[in-house]
Design an enzyme around this catalytic site. Sequence first.
Site, PDB file in Angstrom:
ATOM      1  N   LYS A 149       0.790  -1.259  -0.014  1.00 60.52           N
ATOM      2  CA  LYS A 149       0.044  -0.067  -0.061  1.00 60.52           C
ATOM      3  C   LYS A 149       0.954   1.187   0.142  1.00 60.52           C
ATOM      4  CE  LYS A 149      -4.395  -1.510   1.763  1.00 60.52           C
ATOM      5  NZ  LYS A 149      -4.541  -2.912   2.070  1.00 60.52           N
ATOM      6  N   HIS A 189     -14.555  -4.358   7.952  1.00 58.70           N
ATOM      7  CA  HIS A 189     -14.065  -3.668   6.644  1.00 58.70           C
ATOM      8  C   HIS A 189     -14.011  -4.429   5.485  1.00 58.70           C
ATOM      9  CE1 HIS A 189     -12.465  -0.541   9.414  1.00 58.70           C
ATOM     10  NE2 HIS A 189     -11.612  -1.370   9.916  1.00 58.70           N
ATOM     11  N   GLU A 204      -2.697   7.337   8.080  1.00 59.50           N
ATOM     12  CA  GLU A 204      -3.647   7.977   6.908  1.00 59.50           C
ATOM     13  C   GLU A 204      -4.736   8.605   7.855  1.00 59.50           C
ATOM     14  OE1 GLU A 204      -4.545   5.082   3.492  1.00 59.50           O
ATOM     15  OE2 GLU A 204      -6.528   5.129   4.343  1.00 59.50           O
ATOM     16  N   ARG A 248      -6.197  -7.940  -9.601  1.00 49.59           N
ATOM     17  CA  ARG A 248      -6.803  -9.298 -10.076  1.00 49.59           C
ATOM     18  C   ARG A 248      -8.288  -9.285 -10.484  1.00 49.59           C
ATOM     19  NH1 ARG A 248      -9.724  -9.664  -5.042  1.00 49.59           N
ATOM     20  NH2 ARG A 248      -8.915  -8.639  -3.303  1.00 49.59           N
TER      21      ARG A 248
HETATM   22  P1  ADP Z   1      -8.093  -4.150   2.253  1.00 45.84           P
HETATM   23  O1  ADP Z   1      -6.757  -3.973   1.525  1.00 45.84           O
HETATM   24  O2  ADP Z   1      -8.177  -4.837   3.635  1.00 45.84           O
HETATM   25  O3  ADP Z   1      -9.167  -4.181   1.302  1.00 45.84           O
HETATM   26  P2  ADP Z   1      -8.531  -1.141   1.920  1.00 45.84           P
HETATM   27  O4  ADP Z   1      -7.622  -0.118   2.322  1.00 45.84           O
HETATM   28  O5  ADP Z   1      -9.075  -1.234   0.698  1.00 45.84           O
HETATM   29  O6  ADP Z   1      -7.890  -2.531   2.688  1.00 45.84           O
HETATM   30  O7  ADP Z   1      -9.814  -0.771   3.060  1.00 45.84           O
HETATM   31  C1  ADP Z   1     -10.592  -1.698   3.375  1.00 45.84           C
HETATM   32  C2  ADP Z   1     -12.003  -0.897   4.022  1.00 45.84           C
HETATM   33  O8  ADP Z   1     -11.660  -0.162   5.217  1.00 45.84           O
HETATM   34  C3  ADP Z   1     -12.433   0.370   3.049  1.00 45.84           C
HETATM   35  O9  ADP Z   1     -13.349  -0.187   2.106  1.00 45.84           O
HETATM   36  C4  ADP Z   1     -13.173   1.436   3.985  1.00 45.84           C
HETATM   37  O10 ADP Z   1     -14.325   0.569   4.320  1.00 45.84           O
HETATM   38  C5  ADP Z   1     -12.197   1.196   5.074  1.00 45.84           C
HETATM   39  N1  ADP Z   1     -11.132   2.113   5.163  1.00 45.84           N
HETATM   40  C6  ADP Z   1      -9.694   1.879   4.633  1.00 45.84           C
HETATM   41  N2  ADP Z   1      -9.062   3.199   4.516  1.00 45.84           N
HETATM   42  C7  ADP Z   1      -9.993   4.127   5.165  1.00 45.84           C
HETATM   43  C8  ADP Z   1      -9.952   5.513   5.422  1.00 45.84           C
HETATM   44  N3  ADP Z   1      -8.843   6.107   5.141  1.00 45.84           N
HETATM   45  N4  ADP Z   1     -11.023   6.086   6.071  1.00 45.84           N
HETATM   46  C9  ADP Z   1     -12.113   5.405   6.426  1.00 45.84           C
HETATM   47  N5  ADP Z   1     -12.384   4.160   6.219  1.00 45.84           N
HETATM   48  C10 ADP Z   1     -11.341   3.413   5.418  1.00 45.84           C
HETATM   49  P1  ADP Z   2     -12.609  -8.133  -2.704  1.00 46.40           P
HETATM   50  O1  ADP Z   2     -11.420  -6.891  -2.635  1.00 46.40           O
HETATM   51  O2  ADP Z   2     -12.347  -8.890  -4.263  1.00 46.40           O
HETATM   52  O3  ADP Z   2     -13.901  -7.818  -2.615  1.00 46.40           O
HETATM   53  P2  ADP Z   2     -11.877  -9.627  -0.492  1.00 46.40           P
HETATM   54  O4  ADP Z   2     -11.106  -8.521   0.147  1.00 46.40           O
HETATM   55  O5  ADP Z   2     -13.157  -9.952   0.164  1.00 46.40           O
HETATM   56  O6  ADP Z   2     -12.013  -9.263  -2.157  1.00 46.40           O
HETATM   57  O7  ADP Z   2     -10.760 -10.675  -0.502  1.00 46.40           O
HETATM   58  C1  ADP Z   2     -11.236 -11.723  -1.619  1.00 46.40           C
HETATM   59  C2  ADP Z   2     -10.496 -12.771  -1.080  1.00 46.40           C
HETATM   60  O8  ADP Z   2      -9.055 -12.845  -0.809  1.00 46.40           O
HETATM   61  C3  ADP Z   2     -10.903 -13.523   0.282  1.00 46.40           C
HETATM   62  O9  ADP Z   2     -10.707 -14.932   0.239  1.00 46.40           O
HETATM   63  C4  ADP Z   2      -9.739 -12.807   1.007  1.00 46.40           C
HETATM   64  O10 ADP Z   2      -9.917 -13.752   2.290  1.00 46.40           O
HETATM   65  C5  ADP Z   2      -8.622 -12.896   0.373  1.00 46.40           C
HETATM   66  N1  ADP Z   2      -7.658 -11.968   0.840  1.00 46.40           N
HETATM   67  C6  ADP Z   2      -7.477 -10.662   0.365  1.00 46.40           C
HETATM   68  N2  ADP Z   2      -6.468 -10.244   0.787  1.00 46.40           N
HETATM   69  C7  ADP Z   2      -5.830 -11.088   1.257  1.00 46.40           C
HETATM   70  C8  ADP Z   2      -4.501 -10.900   1.816  1.00 46.40           C
HETATM   71  N3  ADP Z   2      -3.599  -9.945   1.983  1.00 46.40           N
HETATM   72  N4  ADP Z   2      -4.148 -12.145   2.295  1.00 46.40           N
HETATM   73  C9  ADP Z   2      -4.613 -13.366   2.246  1.00 46.40           C
HETATM   74  N5  ADP Z   2      -5.830 -13.263   1.758  1.00 46.40           N
HETATM   75  C10 ADP Z   2      -6.453 -12.064   1.335  1.00 46.40           C
END
Ligand code: ADP
Ligand code: ADP
Length: 507
Positions: free
Chosen positions: A120, A239, A204, A296
């Site tokens: 990230k 989240h 952040e 992906r």
């Molecule tokens: P991940 O890799 O786990 O998907 P993300 O950065 O995409 O992580 O964040 C997942 C979720 O967490 C977001 O969809 C949102 O709901 C919350 N989130 C992430 N960053 C922020 C932020 N800066 N402020 C508020 N909510 C956040």
């Molecule tokens: P999307 O962003 O496609 O909605 P999710 O956040 O729900 O996806 O994650 C999709 C799949 O990938 C799930 O099976 C989740 O457990 C897995 N996953 C996502 N990020 C990671 C990670 N950093 N390490 C391991 N598994 C992950």
Amino acid sequence: MKVKKFDKVLVANRGEIAVRILQGIREMGLKTVAVYSEADRVAAHVLRADEAVLIGPAPAAESYLVIDRILEAARATGAQAIHPGYGFLSENAEFAAAVEEAGLTFIGPTADSMRVMGDKLSARRKMRSSGVPVVPGTDEAVTDPEVATRIAGEIGFPVLLKASAGGGGKGMRIVREAGEMASALRQTMGEAKNAFGDDAIFVEKYIENPKHIEIQVLGDGRGGAIHLFERECSVQRRHQKVIEESPAPSLSPQLRQEICDAAVQTARAIDYRGAGTVEFILAPGGEFYFLEMNTRLQVEHPITERVTGTDLVSAMVRIAQGEGICYRQEDLQQHGWAIEYRIYAEDAARNFAPSVGKILALDLPQGPGVRVDSGIFEGFEVPIHYDPMLAKLIIWGENREQALARSKRALEEFILHGPTHNIPFHLWAIQQKSFISGEYTTNFVGEEFDPEAWLPPLDDDQRQAVIAAAALFEANRRSDSTTAPTTPGSSRNHWRLNARRAMTGNR
Ligand code: ADP
Ligand code: ADP
Ligand code: MG
């Protein structure tokens, strides 16, 4: 990338997404290879492939995550290309590189794109230098609580501590005041180290009451990219998304265009190849910021397919075959409304804790506007080793109102007995004012769902009693009504529905 035509594809995944990808590949006239662990000997994806190869014991670390086993399976079957699905190795740059090194085609982006976006912090730096707005915060890892507190003071509390290597909603912690910083930082670093093997944390700005809006993109790997519009994914628990829809309600055409443009700019900045998703956080005031890029196929890709009339799996395969992007931006439009419900084996009353068990009965909804992507069947034992998502219900309507009406109908028709599941949760969600209005934010579940008031699921004995009672009731009713015809469709559905409602706690 050297373009090599291929006619046999190995799918390095399991569950509903492996099934979905195998379907797409077969439709293209290509041969299919599945891989499976000992826990998945009779899993849905294994039964749907031309060939299947056992790659190891149940734990993913000994099977679905072992690069050499997967390459060996490709060699043994003569598969020339590999589709990684989502999760598991799908965002692992070493895997993508190893596939290409073995002389095979990786159906996805280059290892370099994955490296930039997989972390990230490096993604933030790349986006900042490319002019895409990122959430205010640091671009370097932070280990000293004093430094973190100073940064938080500059951007303003509350802030989010985030693991640079995080994913799946894990590795995040909100810090609302300076006093919480030291322990929050220590804990988040520890968790990140444990879960991702990397304790890099950054600070952040925590955006209050935001919406999660993401854009589907396709890139040709040479700087060309298009978007397939947005998905609204703000219904989340921990989240992680549980309901997604497209279009996003209450997004103005102008804002939609701006976010889509930023996503295309993101894909172009890294010469992105294949299907990807650029995630943004949208503040109530209309400011939006890059969150991350998922390099992906995404869980919720079917709603995009449904509203744009496209097939993302075949688009990925065609790009990997060297054909380029098979759609033109100007031909793409959003038609109607699509909503996806992730069907998880989990207990809403127990903080959405995963549930396991055998699928005792399964009757999938059908009819207009209904698509089900599923990785289960009657008799399948849901393994404890993997993600508890069982299936996805994807609903389409000419407009949101019809999509919601169909959603309710299809969720009610969805018969699933065995592990505790979240269909009752979905039925609850779609009847809430804020969901219906489309004004909901990522706080929706946290603020409006009350596990205390949730009817606890019945235990096994109670379940058996309910099934027996419902069957008995139905048998009596049928014998009573042999002379008088009943309303069409009412009889069978009713006892099943009643039994299901009683068993899942759905009122
Ligand atoms: P991940 O890799 O786990 O998907 P993300 O950065 O995409 O992580 O964040 C997942 C979720 O967490 C977001 O969809 C949102 O709901 C919350 N989130 C992430 N960053 C922020 C932020 N800066 N402020 C508020 N909510 C956040
Ligand atoms: P999307 O962003 O496609 O909605 P999710 O956040 O729900 O996806 O994650 C999709 C799949 O990938 C799930 O099976 C989740 O457990 C897995 N996953 C996502 N990020 C990671 C990670 N950093 N390490 C391991 N598994 C992950
Ligand atoms: Mg994300």
